[in-house]
Design a protein around this motif. Structure first.
Motif, PDB file in Angstrom:
ATOM      1  N   GLU A 144       0.836  -1.207   0.000  1.00  0.00           N
ATOM      2  CA  GLU A 144       0.000   0.000   0.000  1.00  0.00           C
ATOM      3  C   GLU A 144       0.868   1.253   0.000  1.00  0.00           C
ATOM      4  OE1 GLU A 144      -3.070   0.038  -0.698  1.00  0.00           O
ATOM      5  OE2 GLU A 144      -4.363  -0.684   0.904  1.00  0.00           O
ATOM      6  N   LEU A 145       1.926   1.237   0.813  1.00  0.00           N
ATOM      7  CA  LEU A 145       2.828   2.380   0.869  1.00  0.00           C
ATOM      8  C   LEU A 145       3.462   2.638  -0.496  1.00  0.00           C
ATOM      9  CD1 LEU A 145       4.166   4.532   2.663  1.00  0.00           C
ATOM     10  CD2 LEU A 145       5.979   2.861   3.160  1.00  0.00           C
ATOM     11  N   GLY A 146       3.902   1.575  -1.146  1.00  0.00           N
ATOM     12  CA  GLY A 146       4.499   1.720  -2.466  1.00  0.00           C
ATOM     13  C   GLY A 146       3.506   2.260  -3.484  1.00  0.00           C
ATOM     14  N   ALA A 147       2.278   1.740  -3.469  1.00  0.00           N
ATOM     15  CA  ALA A 147       1.269   2.190  -4.430  1.00  0.00           C
ATOM     16  C   ALA A 147       0.890   3.651  -4.193  1.00  0.00           C
ATOM     17  CB  ALA A 147       0.035   1.297  -4.345  1.00  0.00           C
ATOM     18  N   THR A 148       0.766   4.047  -2.938  1.00  0.00           N
ATOM     19  CA  THR A 148       0.429   5.433  -2.633  1.00  0.00           C
ATOM     20  C   THR A 148       1.557   6.375  -3.045  1.00  0.00           C
ATOM     21  OG1 THR A 148      -1.067   4.866  -0.815  1.00  0.00           O
ATOM     22  CG2 THR A 148      -0.076   7.061  -0.763  1.00  0.00           C
ATOM     23  N   ALA A 149       2.792   6.016  -2.716  1.00  0.00           N
ATOM     24  CA  ALA A 149       3.929   6.848  -3.096  1.00  0.00           C
ATOM     25  C   ALA A 149       4.007   6.988  -4.613  1.00  0.00           C
ATOM     26  CB  ALA A 149       5.220   6.249  -2.536  1.00  0.00           C
ATOM     27  N   TRP A 150       3.799   5.896  -5.332  1.00  0.00           N
ATOM     28  CA  TRP A 150       3.856   5.937  -6.789  1.00  0.00           C
ATOM     29  C   TRP A 150       2.732   6.817  -7.349  1.00  0.00           C
ATOM     30  CZ3 TRP A 150       6.876   5.354 -10.756  1.00  0.00           C
ATOM     31  CH2 TRP A 150       6.331   5.204 -12.036  1.00  0.00           C
ATOM     32  N   SER A 151       1.523   6.688  -6.813  1.00  0.00           N
ATOM     33  CA  SER A 151       0.402   7.492  -7.308  1.00  0.00           C
ATOM     34  C   SER A 151       0.657   8.979  -7.082  1.00  0.00           C
ATOM     35  CB  SER A 151      -0.904   7.068  -6.640  1.00  0.00           C
ATOM     36  OG  SER A 151      -0.888   7.348  -5.250  1.00  0.00           O
ATOM     37  N   TRP A 152       1.234   9.348  -5.949  1.00  0.00           N
ATOM     38  CA  TRP A 152       1.571  10.753  -5.693  1.00  0.00           C
ATOM     39  C   TRP A 152       2.649  11.236  -6.658  1.00  0.00           C
ATOM     40  CZ3 TRP A 152       1.930  11.072   0.407  1.00  0.00           C
ATOM     41  CH2 TRP A 152       0.638  10.973   0.924  1.00  0.00           C
ATOM     42  N   LEU A 153       3.635  10.381  -6.917  1.00  0.00           N
ATOM     43  CA  LEU A 153       4.698  10.751  -7.838  1.00  0.00           C
ATOM     44  C   LEU A 153       4.133  11.000  -9.235  1.00  0.00           C
ATOM     45  CD1 LEU A 153       7.740  11.092  -8.408  1.00  0.00           C
ATOM     46  CD2 LEU A 153       7.830   8.630  -8.876  1.00  0.00           C
ATOM     47  N   VAL A 154       3.248  10.107  -9.681  1.00  0.00           N
ATOM     48  CA  VAL A 154       2.647  10.245 -11.009  1.00  0.00           C
ATOM     49  C   VAL A 154       1.809  11.507 -11.095  1.00  0.00           C
ATOM     50  CG1 VAL A 154       0.926   9.239 -12.566  1.00  0.00           C
ATOM     51  CG2 VAL A 154       2.698   7.787 -11.569  1.00  0.00           C
ATOM     52  N   LEU A 155       0.983  11.757 -10.086  1.00  0.00           N
ATOM     53  CA  LEU A 155       0.133  12.955 -10.103  1.00  0.00           C
ATOM     54  C   LEU A 155       0.965  14.233 -10.006  1.00  0.00           C
ATOM     55  CD1 LEU A 155      -2.824  11.763  -7.847  1.00  0.00           C
ATOM     56  CD2 LEU A 155      -2.871  12.167 -10.317  1.00  0.00           C
ATOM     57  N   GLY A 156       1.997  14.201  -9.169  1.00  0.00           N
ATOM     58  CA  GLY A 156       2.854  15.373  -9.054  1.00  0.00           C
ATOM     59  C   GLY A 156       3.585  15.678 -10.346  1.00  0.00           C
ATOM     60  N   TRP A 157       4.133  14.652 -10.980  1.00  0.00           N
ATOM     61  CA  TRP A 157       4.819  14.846 -12.254  1.00  0.00           C
ATOM     62  C   TRP A 157       3.849  15.358 -13.314  1.00  0.00           C
ATOM     63  CZ3 TRP A 157       4.913  13.659 -17.343  1.00  0.00           C
ATOM     64  CH2 TRP A 157       6.119  13.825 -18.017  1.00  0.00           C
ATOM     65  N   SER A 158       2.642  14.805 -13.356  1.00  0.00           N
ATOM     66  CA  SER A 158       1.654  15.224 -14.352  1.00  0.00           C
ATOM     67  C   SER A 158       1.236  16.670 -14.146  1.00  0.00           C
ATOM     68  CB  SER A 158       0.431  14.303 -14.295  1.00  0.00           C
ATOM     69  OG  SER A 158       0.782  12.963 -14.587  1.00  0.00           O
ATOM     70  N   ALA A 159       1.107  17.088 -12.890  1.00  0.00           N
ATOM     71  CA  ALA A 159       0.697  18.461 -12.608  1.00  0.00           C
ATOM     72  C   ALA A 159       1.737  19.474 -13.061  1.00  0.00           C
ATOM     73  CB  ALA A 159       0.424  18.615 -11.112  1.00  0.00           C
ATOM     74  N   THR A 160       2.990  19.084 -13.090  1.00  0.00           N
ATOM     75  CA  THR A 160       4.063  20.014 -13.451  1.00  0.00           C
ATOM     76  C   THR A 160       4.548  19.860 -14.885  1.00  0.00           C
ATOM     77  OG1 THR A 160       5.702  18.478 -12.529  1.00  0.00           O
ATOM     78  CG2 THR A 160       4.875  20.214 -11.071  1.00  0.00           C
ATOM     79  N   HIS A 161       4.310  18.686 -15.509  1.00  0.00           N
ATOM     80  CA  HIS A 161       4.824  18.435 -16.854  1.00  0.00           C
ATOM     81  C   HIS A 161       3.728  18.204 -17.892  1.00  0.00           C
ATOM     82  CE1 HIS A 161       8.366  17.628 -14.361  1.00  0.00           C
ATOM     83  NE2 HIS A 161       9.103  17.835 -15.441  1.00  0.00           N
ATOM     84  N   GLY A 162       2.495  18.159 -17.481  1.00  0.00           N
ATOM     85  CA  GLY A 162       1.404  17.938 -18.426  1.00  0.00           C
ATOM     86  C   GLY A 162       0.700  16.614 -18.191  1.00  0.00           C
ATOM     87  N   TRP A 163      -0.573  16.569 -18.528  1.00  0.00           N
ATOM     88  CA  TRP A 163      -1.422  15.416 -18.219  1.00  0.00           C
ATOM     89  C   TRP A 163      -1.534  14.409 -19.350  1.00  0.00           C
ATOM     90  CZ3 TRP A 163      -2.892  14.836 -13.295  1.00  0.00           C
ATOM     91  CH2 TRP A 163      -2.853  15.967 -12.473  1.00  0.00           C
ATOM     92  N   ARG A 164      -1.008  14.737 -20.511  1.00  0.00           N
ATOM     93  CA  ARG A 164      -1.155  13.831 -21.662  1.00  0.00           C
ATOM     94  C   ARG A 164      -0.582  12.439 -21.403  1.00  0.00           C
ATOM     95  NH1 ARG A 164       1.857  12.398 -26.190  1.00  0.00           N
ATOM     96  NH2 ARG A 164       0.571  11.810 -28.030  1.00  0.00           N
ATOM     97  N   PRO A 165       0.637  12.308 -20.866  1.00  0.00           N
ATOM     98  CA  PRO A 165       1.149  10.945 -20.613  1.00  0.00           C
ATOM     99  C   PRO A 165       0.258  10.132 -19.678  1.00  0.00           C
ATOM    100  CG  PRO A 165       2.929  12.538 -20.521  1.00  0.00           C
ATOM    101  CD  PRO A 165       1.658  13.327 -20.583  1.00  0.00           C
ATOM    102  N   LEU A 166      -0.257  10.778 -18.630  1.00  0.00           N
ATOM    103  CA  LEU A 166      -1.111  10.052 -17.699  1.00  0.00           C
ATOM    104  C   LEU A 166      -2.416   9.636 -18.371  1.00  0.00           C
ATOM    105  CD1 LEU A 166      -1.802   8.956 -14.921  1.00  0.00           C
ATOM    106  CD2 LEU A 166      -2.582  11.255 -14.272  1.00  0.00           C
ATOM    107  N   LEU A 167      -2.983  10.518 -19.183  1.00  0.00           N
ATOM    108  CA  LEU A 167      -4.240  10.187 -19.854  1.00  0.00           C
ATOM    109  C   LEU A 167      -4.056   9.029 -20.828  1.00  0.00           C
ATOM    110  CD1 LEU A 167      -5.671  13.759 -20.522  1.00  0.00           C
ATOM    111  CD2 LEU A 167      -6.378  12.109 -18.765  1.00  0.00           C
ATOM    112  N   ILE A 168      -2.922   9.003 -21.529  1.00  0.00           N
ATOM    113  CA  ILE A 168      -2.654   7.881 -22.437  1.00  0.00           C
ATOM    114  C   ILE A 168      -2.477   6.596 -21.639  1.00  0.00           C
ATOM    115  CG2 ILE A 168      -0.980   6.903 -24.049  1.00  0.00           C
ATOM    116  CD1 ILE A 168      -0.542   9.724 -25.121  1.00  0.00           C
ATOM    117  N   ALA A 169      -1.748   6.676 -20.528  1.00  0.00           N
ATOM    118  CA  ALA A 169      -1.543   5.491 -19.690  1.00  0.00           C
ATOM    119  C   ALA A 169      -2.877   4.982 -19.143  1.00  0.00           C
ATOM    120  CB  ALA A 169      -0.596   5.814 -18.538  1.00  0.00           C
ATOM    121  N   ILE A 170      -3.752   5.899 -18.731  1.00  0.00           N
ATOM    122  CA  ILE A 170      -5.075   5.498 -18.248  1.00  0.00           C
ATOM    123  C   ILE A 170      -5.859   4.816 -19.369  1.00  0.00           C
ATOM    124  CG2 ILE A 170      -7.334   6.405 -17.538  1.00  0.00           C
ATOM    125  CD1 ILE A 170      -5.841   8.420 -15.792  1.00  0.00           C
ATOM    126  N   GLY A 171      -5.750   5.356 -20.586  1.00  0.00           N
ATOM    127  CA  GLY A 171      -6.437   4.733 -21.713  1.00  0.00           C
ATOM    128  C   GLY A 171      -5.936   3.322 -21.980  1.00  0.00           C
TER     129      GLY A 171
END
Length: 364
Positions: free
Chosen positions: A226-253
């Protein structure tokens, strides 16, 4: 009904009347159970030289294709590489099924490696299936309200089938919300933690299933995953907020497509005709589905041995790489008129059509 069922089956299968019997009252076919056990003992050992390269190659292809889908500026290439990524990651993800059955000492480091490379990055750590899927194989739970992986889909309203499949598209978003928001809040709010664990911490399809609180070594494993998954999700959201959401949206797709593919496979994993009664192992087998050769493309939509799902219910601990040989041996020994043939079908689309017909007849 008998004629249409026969068309759904593999060419060598016997008369489909066996499926018209009350599977909940099906007596054990002791000859089949004995043959399954006796003929396959020598190939029951998990082979790391197969598991590791298969999992690593599947994950590598999935991530490289995902990177390509994100990096390209051509929509058609994004779609093609996204599709390749979805199929490869689907195969890599389904090793979670093997983790629930293999002995914990059989493949040293495999559980940890799979979680680091696959489970945590896609926010599906192995604890979400471990301790859950084994209930599906329990002799007195299969097909009952205590089975987390069973619904009588063939007896439900016809509209439930597309809804069941399409809700899988929301899984990646739900997992992101769970790991990034609900789990951290649950650490501060005990009632929320209990709710999230009971209702949103298992890969199950039965809405009545409530997961029991983890204990001992398993609870410690859950904490770190759980700790690993939470840390990873925060890292992904933080990176997306500062670098753009397109990579995350493609990954979600891509992961939504993977989830949809798995949900479609789930639709044909069983006949889904049991109404909550306890079944014999033979009944469970006949309520499950094998799609053996010469069916085409099965390795894409039912990888890692899941094309032999009925056989898996006879031999739950058999490693995926041995199931094809198990099938060959048992079939040759018992013959085409045996009970064993009653769970062999010809392909994905005939089984989907069979399920749809059954739902329209009985659930309309």
């Amino acid at each position: 009904m008998i004629a249409s069922d026969t068309l759904d089956r593999a060419p060598s299968a016997p008369d489909a009347k066996v499926h018209k019997r009350n599977l909940a009252g099906m007596p054990e076919d002791k000859a089949m159970l004995r043959a399954a056990a006796d003929l396959t003992r020598d190939i029951a050992k998990a082979r790391p030289e197969i598991y590791w390269p298969d999992m690593l190659a599947s994950a590598a292809v999935g991530y490289l294709a995902l990177y390509g889908a994100i990096a390209t500026t051509q929509p058609a290439v994004t779609v093609l590489l996204g599709a390749l990524s979805a199929v490869a990651l689907y195969r890599a993800l389904l090793f979670i099924h093997e983790l629930t059955h293999i002995h914990r000492d059989a493949l040293p480091g495999f559980r940890f490696g799979w979680n680091v490379l696959v489970g945590i990055p896609v926010l599906i750590p192995s604890f979400m299936y471990e301790g859950v899927h084994t209930l599906h194989h329990a002799r007195t739970r299969y097909g009952t309200v205590e089975d987390p992986e069973y619904l009588p889909l063939a007896l439900m309203k016809p509209w439930t089938l597309p809804v069941f499949a399409l809700t899988a598209l929301l899984l990646p978003i739900g997992l992101l919300i769970r790991s990034a928001i609900l789990v951290p809040l649950g650490a501060l709010i005990p009632p929320l933690r209990t709710l999230v664990w009971e209702r949103a911490s298992a890969l199950s399809i039965n809405p009545q299933y409530r997961r029991r609180k983890p204990e001992g070594d398993f609870a410690r494993m859950v904490f770190w995953q759980e700790l690993g998954a939470t840390a990873w999700s925060w890292l992904v959201l933080g990176w997306s907020a500062t670098h753009g959401w397109r990579p995350l949206l493609i990954a979600i797709g891509v992961l939504s497509a993977t989830a949809l593919l798995n949900q479609i496979r789930t639709l044909v994993a069983h006949l889904w005709e049991n109404e909550g009664e306890v079944m014999s192992v033979t009944g469970q087998y006949l309520d499950s589905v094998n799609v053996p050769p010469p069916a085409m493309f099965t390795a894409l939509w039912a990888p890692v041995g899941l094309r032999y799902h009925a056989l898996h219910h006879l031999l739950p601990s058999m490693p995926y790489h041995s199931l094809a040989e198990c099938h060959r041996r048992i079939r040759a020994h018992l013959g085409v008129s045996s009970t064993y043939e009653g769970a062999n079908y010809s392909g994905l689309f005939p089984m989907l059509a069979r399920l749809a017909r059954s739902s329209m007849r009985r659930g309309a």
